[in-house]
Enzyme design. Structure first.
Site, PDB file in Angstrom:
ATOM      1  N   SER A  28       0.834  -1.207   0.000  1.00 45.43           N
ATOM      2  CA  SER A  28       0.000   0.000   0.000  1.00 45.43           C
ATOM      3  C   SER A  28       0.866   1.253   0.000  1.00 45.43           C
ATOM      4  CB  SER A  28      -0.908   0.009   1.238  1.00 45.43           C
ATOM      5  OG  SER A  28      -0.144  -0.163   2.422  1.00 45.43           O
ATOM      6  N   THR A 162     -40.800  24.627 -10.196  1.00 44.13           N
ATOM      7  CA  THR A 162     -40.975  23.249  -9.722  1.00 44.13           C
ATOM      8  C   THR A 162     -41.151  22.449 -11.009  1.00 44.13           C
ATOM      9  OG1 THR A 162     -43.372  23.390  -9.531  1.00 44.13           O
ATOM     10  CG2 THR A 162     -42.127  23.964  -7.554  1.00 44.13           C
ATOM     11  N   HIS A 163     -40.605  21.259 -11.047  1.00 46.79           N
ATOM     12  CA  HIS A 163     -40.585  20.454 -12.287  1.00 46.79           C
ATOM     13  C   HIS A 163     -39.915  21.212 -13.430  1.00 46.79           C
ATOM     14  CE1 HIS A 163     -43.681  17.936 -10.284  1.00 46.79           C
ATOM     15  NE2 HIS A 163     -44.138  19.112  -9.878  1.00 46.79           N
ATOM     16  N   SER A 284     -13.746  25.993 -27.055  1.00 38.61           N
ATOM     17  CA  SER A 284     -13.758  24.767 -27.855  1.00 38.61           C
ATOM     18  C   SER A 284     -12.597  24.823 -28.841  1.00 38.61           C
ATOM     19  CB  SER A 284     -15.082  24.667 -28.613  1.00 38.61           C
ATOM     20  OG  SER A 284     -14.936  23.882 -29.776  1.00 38.61           O
ATOM     21  N   LYS A 290     -17.636  29.114 -28.953  1.00 42.87           N
ATOM     22  CA  LYS A 290     -18.031  28.459 -27.708  1.00 42.87           C
ATOM     23  C   LYS A 290     -17.400  29.052 -26.461  1.00 42.87           C
ATOM     24  CE  LYS A 290     -20.231  25.271 -27.096  1.00 42.87           C
ATOM     25  NZ  LYS A 290     -19.918  23.836 -27.260  1.00 42.87           N
ATOM     26  N   ASN A 292     -17.634  27.528 -22.637  1.00 39.35           N
ATOM     27  CA  ASN A 292     -18.240  26.387 -21.942  1.00 39.35           C
ATOM     28  C   ASN A 292     -18.143  26.475 -20.419  1.00 39.35           C
ATOM     29  OD1 ASN A 292     -18.845  25.147 -24.407  1.00 39.35           O
ATOM     30  ND2 ASN A 292     -16.827  24.198 -24.504  1.00 39.35           N
ATOM     31  N   GLU A 297     -19.826  21.786 -14.775  1.00 40.37           N
ATOM     32  CA  GLU A 297     -19.995  20.440 -15.360  1.00 40.37           C
ATOM     33  C   GLU A 297     -19.131  19.415 -14.632  1.00 40.37           C
ATOM     34  OE1 GLU A 297     -21.210  21.478 -19.969  1.00 40.37           O
ATOM     35  OE2 GLU A 297     -19.113  21.212 -19.472  1.00 40.37           O
ATOM     36  N   GLN A 329      -7.345  -2.248   4.005  1.00 36.91           N
ATOM     37  CA  GLN A 329      -6.321  -1.414   3.364  1.00 36.91           C
ATOM     38  C   GLN A 329      -6.910  -0.620   2.197  1.00 36.91           C
ATOM     39  OE1 GLN A 329      -2.131  -2.698   2.977  1.00 36.91           O
ATOM     40  NE2 GLN A 329      -2.587  -2.977   0.810  1.00 36.91           N
ATOM     41  N   LYS A 332      -8.148   3.495   2.109  1.00 36.77           N
ATOM     42  CA  LYS A 332      -7.381   4.737   1.990  1.00 36.77           C
ATOM     43  C   LYS A 332      -7.554   5.465   0.666  1.00 36.77           C
ATOM     44  CE  LYS A 332      -4.322   2.699   5.004  1.00 36.77           C
ATOM     45  NZ  LYS A 332      -5.371   1.715   4.925  1.00 36.77           N
TER      46      LYS A 332
HETATM   47  N1  ARG Z   1      -1.247  -1.382   5.169  1.00 33.02           N
HETATM   48  C1  ARG Z   1      -2.160  -1.915   6.111  1.00 33.02           C
HETATM   49  C2  ARG Z   1      -3.529  -1.228   5.997  1.00 33.02           C
HETATM   50  O1  ARG Z   1      -3.577  -0.218   5.439  1.00 33.02           O
HETATM   51  C3  ARG Z   1      -1.645  -1.735   7.491  1.00 33.02           C
HETATM   52  C4  ARG Z   1      -2.119  -2.744   8.470  1.00 33.02           C
HETATM   53  C5  ARG Z   1      -1.562  -4.092   8.150  1.00 33.02           C
HETATM   54  N2  ARG Z   1      -1.952  -5.041   9.142  1.00 33.02           N
HETATM   55  C6  ARG Z   1      -1.790  -6.358   8.955  1.00 33.02           C
HETATM   56  N3  ARG Z   1      -2.196  -7.126   9.909  1.00 33.02           N
HETATM   57  N4  ARG Z   1      -1.304  -6.842   7.838  1.00 33.02           N
HETATM   58  O2  ARG Z   1      -4.525  -1.715   6.468  1.00 33.02           O
END
Ligand code: ARG
Length: 464
Positions: A28, A162-163, A284, A290, A292, A297, A329, A332
């Protein structure tokens, strides 16, 4: 700078090196590296707590802190280089490995009583608290812009829909104050989410707590957490605070997307209610004429990813057995993506709003061009004791009569009015002017300009 090594802290029971593909799939670091500051801060507080609770010596704690501060400096100076070709599994291992690299065996004591399960939860809560505070502050700025616009246009008349059909006239100020209300609720929701994120989970270990006498209140105080978690199993598996925040972002952007849709419509040749400053529009590559509205958007378009991120976290959580599972994990990238995007949206919405010119003549013309005061014809009769249902029917017949003859209410003679109902008097024309329609909505929360000013006063008193 020495390269951080990438020893796996769990390699003891394994007889083979892990497969290269597993390492790539499992890691990660490419995204959780942005938590380096939070990880170091929480680790410094943890090292202090270990010494405070006499689990390690003061000297050991000081050495760990010195090493962690050095790592912080290294990363700050050469972020790209520090992470480039770093083969660690995640930010926690990368920092711990580098610590051991710098200070030697003492560094191996930092993880005493701690698991990456409570560590990652603590880091992400610590990080998210700051993000929520930034979002709230951006929301407050946006809210004041809506209030300022509400004050500026408190008696400017626009057609109310409305609508998406002309319904009743309202003031532009009242419209802006509608968004002030939505944004206020968003602020409340983020403030509540902040409360629930503001809990220290460190000290929960892998799932069962820790056998070391860690003073969790001491740790919480040092890191600025209001509370400490009550149950270690819940602490390492709970991601409600992330789901909540993702939901709050979705709902906030649903509000902004509604507004964006209006800006896109109002900017069309057909509406011409607004002009966007050249600095906030795009062109454009093919059609020279144009101009825009890319900003609204994109705001509208980004709702898709926000909903996707919320759906992803809920789906991720739904089948998880207690306690920590690696699935977590995946939380994130979702929360990073949503917070990054909503922050820039809030900034740009605020600037965009301040760079629009409102074509108030066109708005008034549009409001005057239809049968928008038909409800007020019914109300006129009702106030003369005609039951509302009968009055509504009469007004409907007048509208049909005008449409058929391509006329407006103003063109009708008094005798024509009276063919529909004898109680119509000379004052009917005055009563159905759009200014009168607006004026008559003199109820708390209504569009009467004085009521709009009251709403602005109340808004200014709130949250300050
Ligand atoms: N990179 C892991 C996460 O974001 C950290 C925790 C890892 N824990 C484990 N028991 N492998 O969740």
């Amino acid at each position: 700078m020495n390269k951080p090594n990438d020893k796996k802290f769990w390699s003891g029971r394994f007889s083979k090196d892990s497969a290269e593909l597993l390492d790539r799939f499992n890691s990660s670091l490419s995204f959780d590296k942005r938590l380096y500051k939070e990880d170091i801060t929480c680790s410094i507080a943890y090292a202090k707590t270990l010494a405070h609770c006499k689990i390690i010596s003061r000297h050991e704690s000081d050495e760990i802190i010195r090493g962690l501060n050095k790592i912080f400096e290294e990363i700050e100076i050469e972020k790209e280089k520090w992470f480039c070709e770093n083969k660690n599994e995640d930010i926690h291992s990368a920092i711990e490995n580098r610590l051991i690299n710098i200070i030697g065996d003492i560094g191996k004591k930092l993880h005493t009583g701690r698991s990456r399960n409570d560590q990652v939860s603590c880091d992400i809560r610590y990080w998210l608290k700051e993000e929520i505070k930034q979002i709230i502050s951006l929301l407050k700025t946006l809210r004041s812009t809506f209030i300022t616009l509400g004050r500026e246009y408190f008696k400017t008349i626009i057609p109310g829909y409305t609508h998406l059909q002309h319904a009743q006239p309202v003031t532009l100020g009242h419209y802006f104050m509608a968004y002030e209300q939505k944004i206020s609720r968003d602020i409340q929701r983020f403030a509540e989410a902040l409360e629930r994120a503001d809990v220290l989970t460190l000290g929960s270990g892998a799932l069962s707590g820790t056998s070391y006498p860690i003073d969790r209140n001491f740790l919480a105080k040092m890191l600025g957490f209001k509370k400490i978690s009550e149950n270690s199993i819940d602490a390492v598996s709970d991601r409600d605070f992330i789901a909540e925040c993702l939901f709050n972002i979705v709902l906030l952007n649903v509000h902004l997307s509604q507004w964006a849709e209006e800006m896109i419509l109002w900017n069309t040749e057909e509406f011409k209610f607004i002009f966007i400053s050249d600095a906030y529009a795009t062109g454009s590559s093919m059609m020279p004429q144009k101009k825009n509205p890319d900003i609204p958007e994109l705001i509208r378009g980004k709702t898709g990813r926000f909903i996707g991120n919320l759906t992803a976290i809920l789906t991720l959580l739904k089948g998880l057995p207690q306690a920590y599972n690696k699935d977590l994990q995946e939380d994130k990238e979702l929360i990073f993506n949503s917070t990054d995007n909503i922050k820039i949206i809030l900034e740009i919405t605020n600037e965009f709003l301040q760079n629009i010119t409102f074509n108030t003549d066109r708005m008034l013309e549009a409001a005057n061009s239809s049968f928008i005061s038909a409800t007020d014809i019914a109300d006129y009769l009702t106030k003369k004791d005609v039951p509302f249902r009968i009055a509504h029917e009469v007004a409907g017949k007048i509208v049909a009569y005008c449409i058929e003859r391509q006329r407006t209410f103003k063109d009708l003679s008094m005798s024509e009015w009276n063919t529909f109902h004898k109680l119509f008097g000379d004052d009917i024309i005055e009563k159905i002017k759009i200014e009168s329609c607006i004026e008559s909505k003199n109820v708390y929360g209504g569009t009467n300009p004085q009521q709009v000013l009251h709403a602005i006063d109340r808004a200014n008193k709130k949250h300050e």
